[in-house]
Write a protein that holds these residues in place. Sequence first.
Motif, PDB file in Angstrom:
ATOM      1  N   SER A  29      -4.133 -15.676  -5.716  1.00  0.00           N
ATOM      2  CA  SER A  29      -3.587 -14.299  -5.816  1.00  0.00           C
ATOM      3  C   SER A  29      -3.188 -13.590  -7.147  1.00  0.00           C
ATOM      4  N   TYR A  30      -3.369 -14.170  -8.266  1.00  0.00           N
ATOM      5  CA  TYR A  30      -3.000 -13.825  -9.483  1.00  0.00           C
ATOM      6  C   TYR A  30      -4.193 -13.796 -10.507  1.00  0.00           C
ATOM      7  N   SER A  31      -4.415 -12.816 -11.538  1.00  0.00           N
ATOM      8  CA  SER A  31      -5.382 -13.046 -12.466  1.00  0.00           C
ATOM      9  C   SER A  31      -4.697 -14.028 -13.557  1.00  0.00           C
ATOM     10  N   ASN A  76       9.172 -15.152  -8.641  1.00  0.00           N
ATOM     11  CA  ASN A  76       7.664 -15.065  -8.242  1.00  0.00           C
ATOM     12  C   ASN A  76       8.029 -14.721  -6.684  1.00  0.00           C
ATOM     13  N   LEU A  77       6.957 -14.002  -6.123  1.00  0.00           N
ATOM     14  CA  LEU A  77       6.774 -13.793  -4.710  1.00  0.00           C
ATOM     15  C   LEU A  77       5.494 -13.697  -4.518  1.00  0.00           C
ATOM     16  N   CYS A  78       4.943 -14.444  -3.612  1.00  0.00           N
ATOM     17  CA  CYS A  78       3.431 -14.255  -3.157  1.00  0.00           C
ATOM     18  C   CYS A  78       3.227 -14.718  -1.817  1.00  0.00           C
ATOM     19  N   VAL A  79       2.328 -14.138  -1.274  1.00  0.00           N
ATOM     20  CA  VAL A  79       1.803 -14.490   0.250  1.00  0.00           C
ATOM     21  C   VAL A  79       0.298 -14.613   0.206  1.00  0.00           C
ATOM     22  N   ALA A  80       0.020 -15.697   0.921  1.00  0.00           N
ATOM     23  CA  ALA A  80      -1.842 -15.699   0.860  1.00  0.00           C
ATOM     24  C   ALA A  80      -2.298 -14.680   1.255  1.00  0.00           C
ATOM     25  N   ALA A  83      -2.648 -13.928   5.055  1.00  0.00           N
ATOM     26  CA  ALA A  83      -1.358 -13.891   5.719  1.00  0.00           C
ATOM     27  C   ALA A  83      -0.622 -12.734   5.484  1.00  0.00           C
ATOM     28  N   ARG A  84      -1.158 -11.869   4.573  1.00  0.00           N
ATOM     29  CA  ARG A  84      -0.428 -10.544   4.272  1.00  0.00           C
ATOM     30  C   ARG A  84      -0.493  -9.616   5.355  1.00  0.00           C
ATOM     31  N   GLY A  85       0.434  -8.787   5.504  1.00  0.00           N
ATOM     32  CA  GLY A  85       0.608  -7.467   6.148  1.00  0.00           C
ATOM     33  C   GLY A  85       1.248  -7.596   7.460  1.00  0.00           C
ATOM     34  N   SER A  86       1.896  -9.055   7.450  1.00  0.00           N
ATOM     35  CA  SER A  86       2.455  -9.249   8.896  1.00  0.00           C
ATOM     36  C   SER A  86       3.998  -9.831   8.761  1.00  0.00           C
ATOM     37  N   GLY A  87       4.783  -9.323   7.539  1.00  0.00           N
ATOM     38  CA  GLY A  87       6.124  -9.421   7.423  1.00  0.00           C
ATOM     39  C   GLY A  87       6.439 -10.700   6.696  1.00  0.00           C
ATOM     40  N   ALA A  88       5.724 -11.454   6.116  1.00  0.00           N
ATOM     41  CA  ALA A  88       5.962 -12.877   5.328  1.00  0.00           C
ATOM     42  C   ALA A  88       6.726 -12.584   4.205  1.00  0.00           C
ATOM     43  N   ALA A  89       6.313 -11.509   3.376  1.00  0.00           N
ATOM     44  CA  ALA A  89       7.025 -11.166   2.043  1.00  0.00           C
ATOM     45  C   ALA A  89       8.652 -10.664   2.537  1.00  0.00           C
ATOM     46  N   CYS A  90       8.637  -9.864   3.571  1.00  0.00           N
ATOM     47  CA  CYS A  90       9.835  -9.318   4.031  1.00  0.00           C
ATOM     48  C   CYS A  90      11.006 -10.744   4.395  1.00  0.00           C
ATOM     49  N   ARG A  91      10.295 -11.700   4.853  1.00  0.00           N
ATOM     50  CA  ARG A  91      11.270 -12.848   5.344  1.00  0.00           C
ATOM     51  C   ARG A  91      11.572 -13.519   4.242  1.00  0.00           C
ATOM     52  N   SER A 115       0.682  -1.296 -11.963  1.00  0.00           N
ATOM     53  CA  SER A 115      -0.394  -1.119 -11.032  1.00  0.00           C
ATOM     54  C   SER A 115      -0.504  -1.883  -9.514  1.00  0.00           C
ATOM     55  N   ASN A 116       0.794  -2.559  -9.427  1.00  0.00           N
ATOM     56  CA  ASN A 116       0.933  -3.361  -8.095  1.00  0.00           C
ATOM     57  C   ASN A 116       1.413  -2.573  -6.953  1.00  0.00           C
ATOM     58  N   ARG A 117       0.875  -2.018  -6.550  1.00  0.00           N
ATOM     59  CA  ARG A 117       0.990  -0.718  -5.344  1.00  0.00           C
ATOM     60  C   ARG A 117       1.769  -1.597  -4.350  1.00  0.00           C
ATOM     61  N   ARG A 120       5.094  -2.697  -5.259  1.00  0.00           N
ATOM     62  CA  ARG A 120       6.154  -1.684  -5.443  1.00  0.00           C
ATOM     63  C   ARG A 120       6.756  -1.101  -4.235  1.00  0.00           C
ATOM     64  N   ARG A 121       5.663  -1.054  -3.449  1.00  0.00           N
ATOM     65  CA  ARG A 121       6.348  -0.169  -1.977  1.00  0.00           C
ATOM     66  C   ARG A 121       7.071  -1.267  -1.235  1.00  0.00           C
ATOM     67  N   LEU A 122       6.808  -2.582  -1.335  1.00  0.00           N
ATOM     68  CA  LEU A 122       7.952  -3.539  -0.720  1.00  0.00           C
ATOM     69  C   LEU A 122       9.109  -3.275  -1.172  1.00  0.00           C
ATOM     70  N   TYR A 123       9.322  -3.411  -2.735  1.00  0.00           N
ATOM     71  CA  TYR A 123      10.658  -3.091  -3.167  1.00  0.00           C
ATOM     72  C   TYR A 123      11.351  -2.136  -2.993  1.00  0.00           C
ATOM     73  N   ALA A 124      10.417  -0.841  -2.969  1.00  0.00           N
ATOM     74  CA  ALA A 124      10.994   0.438  -2.691  1.00  0.00           C
ATOM     75  C   ALA A 124      11.589   0.429  -1.347  1.00  0.00           C
ATOM     76  N   ARG A 125      11.041  -0.184  -0.306  1.00  0.00           N
ATOM     77  CA  ARG A 125      11.460  -0.163   0.988  1.00  0.00           C
ATOM     78  C   ARG A 125      12.838  -1.014   0.861  1.00  0.00           C
ATOM     79  N   TYR A 126      12.860  -1.949  -0.008  1.00  0.00           N
ATOM     80  CA  TYR A 126      14.406  -2.568   0.078  1.00  0.00           C
ATOM     81  C   TYR A 126      15.615  -2.083  -0.882  1.00  0.00           C
TER      82      TYR A 126
HETATM   83  C1  COA Z   1       3.064  -8.018  -2.499  1.00  0.00           C
HETATM   84  C2  COA Z   1       3.066  -8.959  -1.339  1.00  0.00           C
HETATM   85  C3  COA Z   1       3.905 -10.141  -1.460  1.00  0.00           C
HETATM   86  C4  COA Z   1       3.335  -8.419  -0.090  1.00  0.00           C
HETATM   87  O1  COA Z   1       3.283  -9.622   1.150  1.00  0.00           O
HETATM   88  P1  COA Z   1       3.072  -9.061   2.621  1.00  0.00           P
HETATM   89  O2  COA Z   1       3.461 -10.281   3.230  1.00  0.00           O
HETATM   90  O3  COA Z   1       1.656  -8.532   2.813  1.00  0.00           O
HETATM   91  O4  COA Z   1       4.182  -7.886   2.706  1.00  0.00           O
HETATM   92  P2  COA Z   1       4.850  -7.556   4.105  1.00  0.00           P
HETATM   93  O5  COA Z   1       3.831  -7.787   5.348  1.00  0.00           O
HETATM   94  O6  COA Z   1       5.960  -8.378   4.383  1.00  0.00           O
HETATM   95  O7  COA Z   1       4.943  -6.151   4.172  1.00  0.00           O
HETATM   96  C5  COA Z   1       6.249  -5.647   3.532  1.00  0.00           C
HETATM   97  C6  COA Z   1       6.126  -4.221   2.894  1.00  0.00           C
HETATM   98  O8  COA Z   1       5.394  -4.356   1.583  1.00  0.00           O
HETATM   99  C7  COA Z   1       4.504  -3.091   1.508  1.00  0.00           C
HETATM  100  N1  COA Z   1       3.188  -3.685   1.550  1.00  0.00           N
HETATM  101  C8  COA Z   1       2.563  -4.795   1.846  1.00  0.00           C
HETATM  102  N2  COA Z   1       1.206  -4.699   1.323  1.00  0.00           N
HETATM  103  C9  COA Z   1       1.047  -3.484   1.178  1.00  0.00           C
HETATM  104  C10 COA Z   1      -0.272  -2.942   0.840  1.00  0.00           C
HETATM  105  N3  COA Z   1      -1.383  -3.481   0.949  1.00  0.00           N
HETATM  106  N4  COA Z   1      -0.014  -1.684   0.312  1.00  0.00           N
HETATM  107  C11 COA Z   1       0.936  -0.993   0.381  1.00  0.00           C
HETATM  108  N5  COA Z   1       2.081  -1.518   0.636  1.00  0.00           N
HETATM  109  C12 COA Z   1       2.260  -2.944   0.881  1.00  0.00           C
HETATM  110  C13 COA Z   1       4.763  -2.285   2.671  1.00  0.00           C
HETATM  111  O9  COA Z   1       5.987  -1.545   2.408  1.00  0.00           O
HETATM  112  C14 COA Z   1       5.159  -3.427   3.534  1.00  0.00           C
HETATM  113  O10 COA Z   1       5.918  -2.720   4.735  1.00  0.00           O
HETATM  114  P3  COA Z   1       5.209  -1.652   5.869  1.00  0.00           P
HETATM  115  O11 COA Z   1       3.916  -2.616   6.233  1.00  0.00           O
HETATM  116  O12 COA Z   1       6.301  -1.852   7.052  1.00  0.00           O
HETATM  117  O13 COA Z   1       5.094  -0.451   5.133  1.00  0.00           O
HETATM  118  C15 COA Z   1       1.567  -9.605  -1.375  1.00  0.00           C
HETATM  119  O14 COA Z   1       0.807  -8.513  -1.336  1.00  0.00           O
HETATM  120  C16 COA Z   1       1.114 -10.398  -2.332  1.00  0.00           C
HETATM  121  O15 COA Z   1       1.526 -11.716  -2.494  1.00  0.00           O
HETATM  122  N6  COA Z   1       0.614 -10.124  -3.445  1.00  0.00           N
HETATM  123  C17 COA Z   1       0.086 -10.806  -4.628  1.00  0.00           C
HETATM  124  C18 COA Z   1       1.163 -11.275  -5.380  1.00  0.00           C
HETATM  125  C19 COA Z   1       1.990 -10.238  -5.803  1.00  0.00           C
HETATM  126  O16 COA Z   1       1.667  -9.244  -6.421  1.00  0.00           O
HETATM  127  N7  COA Z   1       3.543 -10.597  -5.877  1.00  0.00           N
HETATM  128  C20 COA Z   1       4.515  -9.502  -6.271  1.00  0.00           C
HETATM  129  C21 COA Z   1       4.666  -9.787  -7.831  1.00  0.00           C
HETATM  130  S1  COA Z   1       5.944  -8.655  -8.482  1.00  0.00           S
END
Ligand code: COA
Length: 156
Positions: A29-31, A76-80, A83-91, A115-117, A120-126
Amino acid sequence: MSTAPDDLWQVRRMRPHDVEAVVQIERSSYSHPWSERIFRDCLRVGYRAWVVDRTGRSVAGYALASIAVGEAHLLNLCVAGAARGSGAACRLLDTVIAQAEAEHADELFLEVRPSNRAARRLYARYGFETRGRRPNYYPDRHGREDALVLSKVITI
Ligand SMILES: CC(C)(COP(=O)(O)OP(=O)(O)OC[C@H]1O[C@@H](n2cnc3c(N)ncnc32)[C@H](O)[C@@H]1OP(=O)(O)O)[C@@H](O)C(=O)NCCC(=O)NCCS
């Protein structure tokens, strides 16, 4: 706050036997990933750590936080990727915030790459807001990248 579409995720405390799976996700997940040793040290010193999975399946993500003297820090917060895009990070984030509340933290801080869009979008939602910028905080392919410092006031 709960914005996730998928409630099949379950969050539990990270245990030493999870670290191998966690490190694999970290590396993919990370460089500039954390080493296995960093994760083991975090558990040893008592940082709060969780993994998310679906019943009977392997670890899909994780979060680590330090919580002390009224302040919480998401380390640290990270999802494989798969598994992304289905709410794991929200949980995971819901769990971190609940724990910060339970330990009477007033505010939850974190750093994120500008640069981590997705993050940033996730955190803005919260409701996280930008509090500052740490110059040259992260290594990247071209040298260094600043970190944005975000925080969210914890309401009890
Ligand atoms: C950032 C990360 C943790 C999100 O995990 P995820 O399980 O896919 O997130 P969720 O499915 O819970 O989505 C929650 C919200 O995050 C945002 N989000 C998640 N993936 C996104 C994407 N590809 N583009 C834009 N927004 C995104 C959205 O706001 C989303 O809510 P919405 O889909 O209702 O708009 C994941 O992409 C990740 O692990 N990235 C690599 C590690 C990392 O960068 N960690 C953060 C370090 S600060």
